[in-house]
Design an enzyme around this catalytic site. Structure first.
Site, short mmCIF file in Angstrom:
data_model
loop_
_atom_site.label_atom_id
_atom_site.label_comp_id
_atom_site.label_asym_id
_atom_site.label_seq_id
_atom_site.Cartn_x
_atom_site.Cartn_y
_atom_site.Cartn_z
N HIS A 162 69.05 -13.15 -132.96
CA HIS A 162 69.77 -12.10 -132.22
C HIS A 162 71.26 -12.08 -132.54
O HIS A 162 71.96 -11.13 -132.21
CB HIS A 162 69.57 -12.29 -130.71
CG HIS A 162 68.19 -11.94 -130.27
ND1 HIS A 162 67.88 -10.76 -129.63
CD2 HIS A 162 67.01 -12.59 -130.40
CE1 HIS A 162 66.59 -10.71 -129.37
NE2 HIS A 162 66.04 -11.82 -129.82
N ASP A 370 79.49 -9.58 -133.58
CA ASP A 370 78.36 -9.43 -132.66
C ASP A 370 77.12 -9.15 -133.49
O ASP A 370 77.17 -8.39 -134.46
CB ASP A 370 78.62 -8.24 -131.73
CG ASP A 370 78.17 -8.50 -130.30
OD1 ASP A 370 77.18 -9.21 -130.12
OD2 ASP A 370 78.82 -7.97 -129.37
P1 ADQ Z 1 74.74 -10.56 -125.77
O1 ADQ Z 1 75.80 -11.34 -126.47
O2 ADQ Z 1 74.46 -10.95 -124.36
O3 ADQ Z 1 73.37 -10.61 -126.59
P2 ADQ Z 1 74.91 -7.52 -125.64
O4 ADQ Z 1 74.00 -6.97 -126.67
O5 ADQ Z 1 76.23 -6.84 -125.55
O6 ADQ Z 1 75.24 -9.03 -125.86
O7 ADQ Z 1 74.29 -7.41 -124.16
C1 ADQ Z 1 72.99 -7.69 -123.86
C2 ADQ Z 1 72.65 -7.10 -122.47
O8 ADQ Z 1 73.40 -7.72 -121.44
C3 ADQ Z 1 72.91 -5.59 -122.36
O9 ADQ Z 1 71.78 -5.00 -121.78
C4 ADQ Z 1 74.11 -5.49 -121.43
O10 ADQ Z 1 74.08 -4.36 -120.61
C5 ADQ Z 1 73.99 -6.74 -120.59
N1 ADQ Z 1 75.33 -7.18 -120.17
C6 ADQ Z 1 76.32 -7.63 -120.95
N2 ADQ Z 1 77.40 -7.93 -120.21
C7 ADQ Z 1 77.10 -7.64 -118.94
C8 ADQ Z 1 77.81 -7.73 -117.68
N3 ADQ Z 1 79.07 -8.15 -117.63
N4 ADQ Z 1 77.16 -7.34 -116.57
C9 ADQ Z 1 75.89 -6.89 -116.63
N5 ADQ Z 1 75.17 -6.79 -117.76
C10 ADQ Z 1 75.76 -7.16 -118.90
C11 ADQ Z 1 72.88 -11.14 -127.83
C12 ADQ Z 1 73.75 -10.86 -129.06
C13 ADQ Z 1 73.98 -9.37 -129.24
C14 ADQ Z 1 72.65 -8.63 -129.29
C15 ADQ Z 1 71.75 -9.04 -128.13
C16 ADQ Z 1 70.33 -8.47 -128.29
O11 ADQ Z 1 75.01 -11.54 -128.94
O12 ADQ Z 1 74.71 -9.11 -130.43
O13 ADQ Z 1 72.87 -7.24 -129.23
O14 ADQ Z 1 71.63 -10.46 -128.05
O15 ADQ Z 1 69.75 -8.86 -129.49
#
Ligand code: ADQ
Length: 467
Positions: A162, A370
């Protein structure tokens, strides 16, 4: 599920979510579909840490979630600290996000990482059936297939990373990185987020293991074959749009409209992580206020940064830096009735996200690095097609490969980012509509269901490789 796969799907990831609960997020929902249709099993850590528990041991728990079996395992304190907090989050996470300066390669961390991967394999192997298809997720579990193979497992095993895969010189800086090669070649299919990650994989296995390229993402080395391709993850567009009609979302929307109706709202939603470029984003916003004074008393950045990995020192430093920056900017520019930055350091309920996205004229998704970034896609999904907001997106997010109609920025270039934010705030409605229509089509066509279908179809059809 229209996949050609025959057997039961077994998903393995660090954390296990109940696929029936919307709060579990899009990934759980997407995997839930694939799991339920095959009567599958989801295996992972229970989230429980047993103080004084023996390293390499853990109690197993079984639970049913509809047609899906959830099997979870407890971790001893020592395993949690070395495998999870240690090697996964203080060695692999920073290194894979190009931050070797923050990586701690303590030997005890790696020993714990191996021990827990071995523990997972030992507990999982007896539960497997010969025709199962196994899908392992993320950097916590890279060596799992190798451990399963050592126990005689011959099932198809796929892996999805991921987070980004950095270029070969960064991977080669990981002490004893040869284990990575052996681990990747124990899988039948390795999925990466972006084409750039797949390119790094190709270069790494060829340069470091002398792998032969077989075409179409196939490689041969160490007497084994593996296929590695990009499968950019998407969101469940419809599930997200459904969330928008929840009572909580509608209440939040009317509150935001009442509070900020006469302002220009900008939004950022992230985990509080150094990969997300938050200090740079705050500085760009300050530059916007300094260079384009018409935004004063108007532009308001709502930044939700949910606490994460709080026991790791780098996260504490970041939190203090952000609090300082938000305080400075609010102190320098704020008025009695206007604060430029609303910085909320807490988890924001998933059901309330759609309202926040919908009310914001601009989304700032500006990570330094990311894997994908799903917030960018969620923001686009929630816009009003007649009057959509503008996505300002870092060129270093995996999402930038697909979302070319966003305004792409280099988050390290603060003045240029400020200028782009200004352009987003001033963009005429026709241009906003045109850009949004292309972006929306893209995320609808390549949603999370399409992603899991494509991966599982490929996993069932890639040539089986000799063990
Ligand atoms: P994350 O680093 O967690 O995931 P991201 O893809 O931005 O990053 O977010 C994942 C989920 O978490 C989204 O549904 C988002 O809405 C939710 N989220 C993030 N911050 C939040 C907050 N403050 N409050 C509530 N919800 C929040 C990892 C990788 C990413 C990749 C994902 C999926 O780092 O690059 O996109 O996995 O593969």
């Amino acid at each position: 599920m229209t996949s050609k796969k025959a057997g039961r799907l077994v998903v393995v990831s660090n954390r296990v979510g109940d696929p029936r609960k919307a709060a579990a997020g899009g990934l759980a929902v997407a995997l839930g579909d694939a799991l339920a249709s095959s009567g599958g099993m989801w295996f992972g850590w229970s989230g429980k840490v047993v103080e004084g528990g023996a390293p390499g041991e853990g109690e197993l728990h079984r639970q049913r979630a509809g047609a899906v079996q959830l099997v979870t395992i407890d971790l001893s304190q020592a395993d949690h600290d070395t495998y999870y907090a240690g090697y996964s989050n203080q060695a692999l996470w920073p290194a894979f996000h190009y931050r070797l300066d923050l990586a701690d390669f303590a030997a005890g961390f790696f020993a714990g990482y191996q021990r827990v991967n071995r523990l997972f394999a030992r507990k999982l192997a007896p539960l497997l059936r010969p025709d199962d298809v196994i899908w392992v997720h993320d950097y916590h579990l890279i060596p799992l297939a190798d451990e399963l193979r050592a126990l005689g497992c011959k099932q198809r095993i796929g892996f999805f990373l991921h987070i980004p895969l950095p270029p070969p010189p960064i991977l080669a800086a990981i002490p004893g990185h040869q284990w990575l090669m052996r681990s990747f070649f124990a899988y039948d299919l390795v999925g990466l987020q972006a084409k750039s990650d797949a390119d790094h994989f190709a270069r790494f296995v060829q340069e470091e293991a002398g792998a032969t390229a077989l075409g179409d993402g196939g490689f041969e080395a160490l007497g084994r074959q593996v296929v590695a391709r990009a499968y950019p993850i998407g969101i469940d567009v419809e599930e997200f749009q459904r969330l928008a009609s929840s009572t909580e979302s509608r209440q939040t929307e009317s509150l935001l409209k009442k509070q900020y109706g006469h302002r220009r709202l900008l939004v950022g939603v992230d985990r509080l992580d150094y990969s997300k470029g938050l200090p740079q984003r705050f500085r760009a916003f300050r530059e916007l206020l300094a260079n384009y004074p018409e935004n004063r008393d108007s532009a308001t950045l709502i930044q939700i940064a949910s606490p994460t990995r709080e026991n790791v020192a780098a996260y504490d430093t970041l939190r203090h830096e952000l609090e300082g920056l938000a305080g400075e900017i609010n102190g320098d520019y704020g008025e009695l009735d206007w604060l430029p930055i609303r910085y909320l350091h807490r988890v924001w309920a998933r059901r309330r996200l759609p309202a926040l996205y919908r009310c914001s004229h601009v989304a700032l998704v500006t990570p330094l690095r990311d894997g994908m970034n799903l917030v960018a896609k969620e923001y686009v999904a929630m816009q009003d097609e007649a009057d959509p907001g503008v996505l300002v997106l870092s060129r270093f997010a995996g999402a930038a490969e697909q979302m070319r109609e966003a305004l792409l920025v280099n988050p390290y270039d603060i003045p240029a980012t400020a200028q782009t934010i200004q352009r987003a705030l001033r963009m005429p409605v026709e241009e906003r509509r045109e850009r949004h229509a292309v972006l929306l089509k893209q995320i609808q066509e390549h949603d999370v269901h399409d992603w899991s279908r494509r991966f599982l179809d490929d996993l069932s059809s890639v040539a089986s490789r000799p063990l």
